[in-house]
Design a protein around this motif. Structure first.
Motif, PDB file in Angstrom:
ATOM      1  N   CYS A 178     -33.878   3.920   7.370  1.00 27.14           N
ATOM      2  CA  CYS A 178     -34.420   3.387   8.628  1.00 27.14           C
ATOM      3  C   CYS A 178     -34.657   4.507   9.627  1.00 27.14           C
ATOM      4  O   CYS A 178     -35.679   4.513  10.329  1.00 27.14           O
ATOM      5  N   GLY A 179     -33.738   5.464   9.696  1.00 26.36           N
ATOM      6  CA  GLY A 179     -33.892   6.585  10.614  1.00 26.36           C
ATOM      7  C   GLY A 179     -35.095   7.445  10.276  1.00 26.36           C
ATOM      8  O   GLY A 179     -35.844   7.869  11.167  1.00 26.36           O
ATOM      9  N   SER A 180     -35.309   7.720   8.987  1.00 26.31           N
ATOM     10  CA  SER A 180     -36.465   8.518   8.567  1.00 26.31           C
ATOM     11  C   SER A 180     -37.769   7.796   8.859  1.00 26.31           C
ATOM     12  O   SER A 180     -38.748   8.418   9.303  1.00 26.31           O
ATOM     13  N   LEU A 181     -37.795   6.499   8.617  1.00 28.57           N
ATOM     14  CA  LEU A 181     -39.003   5.714   8.881  1.00 28.57           C
ATOM     15  C   LEU A 181     -39.315   5.678  10.381  1.00 28.57           C
ATOM     16  O   LEU A 181     -40.475   5.862  10.791  1.00 28.57           O
ATOM     17  N   LEU A 182     -38.296   5.462  11.204  1.00 29.34           N
ATOM     18  CA  LEU A 182     -38.496   5.436  12.654  1.00 29.34           C
ATOM     19  C   LEU A 182     -38.892   6.810  13.186  1.00 29.34           C
ATOM     20  O   LEU A 182     -39.721   6.920  14.103  1.00 29.34           O
ATOM     21  N   ASP A 183     -38.327   7.875  12.609  1.00 32.77           N
ATOM     22  CA  ASP A 183     -38.683   9.228  13.027  1.00 32.77           C
ATOM     23  C   ASP A 183     -40.133   9.537  12.659  1.00 32.77           C
ATOM     24  O   ASP A 183     -40.842  10.218  13.409  1.00 32.77           O
ATOM     25  N   LEU A 184     -40.576   9.042  11.511  1.00 33.60           N
ATOM     26  CA  LEU A 184     -41.969   9.209  11.102  1.00 33.60           C
ATOM     27  C   LEU A 184     -42.906   8.528  12.098  1.00 33.60           C
ATOM     28  O   LEU A 184     -43.906   9.113  12.537  1.00 33.60           O
ATOM     29  N   ILE A 185     -42.581   7.304  12.470  1.00 39.14           N
ATOM     30  CA  ILE A 185     -43.386   6.565  13.447  1.00 39.14           C
ATOM     31  C   ILE A 185     -43.361   7.276  14.800  1.00 39.14           C
ATOM     32  O   ILE A 185     -44.390   7.406  15.477  1.00 39.14           O
ATOM     33  N   HIS A 186     -42.184   7.759  15.181  1.00 37.74           N
ATOM     34  CA  HIS A 186     -42.035   8.457  16.468  1.00 37.74           C
ATOM     35  C   HIS A 186     -42.924   9.694  16.528  1.00 37.74           C
ATOM     36  O   HIS A 186     -43.639   9.911  17.517  1.00 37.74           O
ATOM     37  N   ASN A 187     -42.875  10.517  15.487  1.00 34.12           N
ATOM     38  CA  ASN A 187     -43.675  11.741  15.474  1.00 34.12           C
ATOM     39  C   ASN A 187     -45.169  11.438  15.531  1.00 34.12           C
ATOM     40  O   ASN A 187     -45.913  12.052  16.296  1.00 34.12           O
ATOM     41  N   ILE A 188     -45.609  10.490  14.709  1.00 34.28           N
ATOM     42  CA  ILE A 188     -47.035  10.171  14.655  1.00 34.28           C
ATOM     43  C   ILE A 188     -47.513   9.603  15.991  1.00 34.28           C
ATOM     44  O   ILE A 188     -48.548  10.019  16.524  1.00 34.28           O
ATOM     45  N   PHE A 189     -46.746   8.674  16.559  1.00 30.57           N
ATOM     46  CA  PHE A 189     -47.180   8.032  17.803  1.00 30.57           C
ATOM     47  C   PHE A 189     -47.170   9.001  18.972  1.00 30.57           C
ATOM     48  O   PHE A 189     -48.167   9.145  19.686  1.00 30.57           O
ATOM     49  N   THR A 190     -46.019   9.657  19.204  1.00 30.46           N
ATOM     50  CA  THR A 190     -45.889  10.474  20.404  1.00 30.46           C
ATOM     51  C   THR A 190     -46.843  11.656  20.398  1.00 30.46           C
ATOM     52  O   THR A 190     -47.466  11.965  21.424  1.00 30.46           O
ATOM     53  N   ILE A 191     -46.978  12.321  19.257  1.00 31.45           N
ATOM     54  CA  ILE A 191     -47.860  13.488  19.209  1.00 31.45           C
ATOM     55  C   ILE A 191     -49.318  13.066  19.285  1.00 31.45           C
ATOM     56  O   ILE A 191     -50.125  13.694  19.981  1.00 31.45           O
ATOM     57  N   THR A 192     -49.671  11.981  18.597  1.00 30.43           N
ATOM     58  CA  THR A 192     -51.049  11.508  18.645  1.00 30.43           C
ATOM     59  C   THR A 192     -51.453  11.097  20.049  1.00 30.43           C
ATOM     60  O   THR A 192     -52.544  11.445  20.523  1.00 30.43           O
TER      61      THR A 192
END
Length: 218
Positions: free
Chosen positions: A50-64
């Motif tokens: 769950c942490g890896s999946l949320l971190d993936l979403i976090h990186n993609i959203f915030t940087i984009t």
């Protein structure tokens, strides 16, 4: 010669792309490993997935969203109020969720190494799913005030007062840093104590066994 004003945005964009690429690849590799048949049935690994999946979403959203609103033609002054609210809310919310997942994983290790049968029984997928849902719900609800205070003020996506800036900073420091990292430290120490106690019990039982064996021989 390149001026500092020209170099800084180029350096920032390169850094964002580097984090986006490396972070995405790293999280995908984590998910591929953790979702294997040998790992995915363990409660501790459930939190890490769950942490890896949320971190993936976090990186993609915030940087984009940062790149699209600040560096590629659409400045922060042109975004809508709804996008502004999400831009203020989701980065902190997702960061808190990721840190909470790691903290929950250390809590699971604390339970699994306990001498108490009750605590060890809680180290299960059944309990992990429910604890994860409750924890994420608390994080989502606790930070929803940011959806209210963030908006477009004088053409800038920000909050309206210094008090609200302090409120956001205190919330982020408390829920993203202090609570989860404090939990990680606490449960890591308690897990280490449990492991040492377990080794001492094993050694004590070994000594008793040897003594009984010697008595039986004599």
């Amino acid at each position: 010669m390149i001026s500092l004003a020209e170099f800084t945005p180029a350096f920032a964009i390169s850094g964002f792309f580097f984090i986006l690429i490396v972070g995405t690849i790293g999280n995908l590799l984590n998910l591929m490993t953790l979702l294997s048949k040998d790992f995915r049935t363990k409660s501790c690994i459930f939190y890490m997935i769950c942490g890896s999946l949320l971190d993936l979403i976090h990186n993609i959203f915030t940087i984009t969203i940062r790149l699209s609103t600040e560096y590629f033609g659409n400045s922060a002054t042109s975004i809508t109020g709804d996008v502004c609210k999400l831009r203020g809310y989701l980065p902190i919310c997702l960061s808190t969720m990721v840190a909470t997942c790691v903290s929950l994983a250390t809590f699971d290790r604390f339970m699994s190494t306990s001498s108490s049968v009750h605590w060890r029984n809680l180290s299960s997928i059944w309990f992990a799913k429910r604890l994860f849902f409750i924890s994420m719900l608390i994080v989502i609800i606790s930070g929803m005030f940011q959806l209210i205070i963030f908006d477009i003020y004088n053409g800038i996506c920000t909050v309206s007062s210094n008090f609200e800036k302090v409120l956001v900073a205190v919330y982020a420091d408390t829920f993203t840093l202090l609570i989860p990292h404090g939990g990680m430290l606490l449960f890591s120490i308690l897990t280490l104590i449990h492991i040492r106690q377990s080794k001492n019990r094993v050694f004590y039982l070994f000594v008793l066994t040897r003594i009984d064996a010697l008595h039986s021989i004599s």
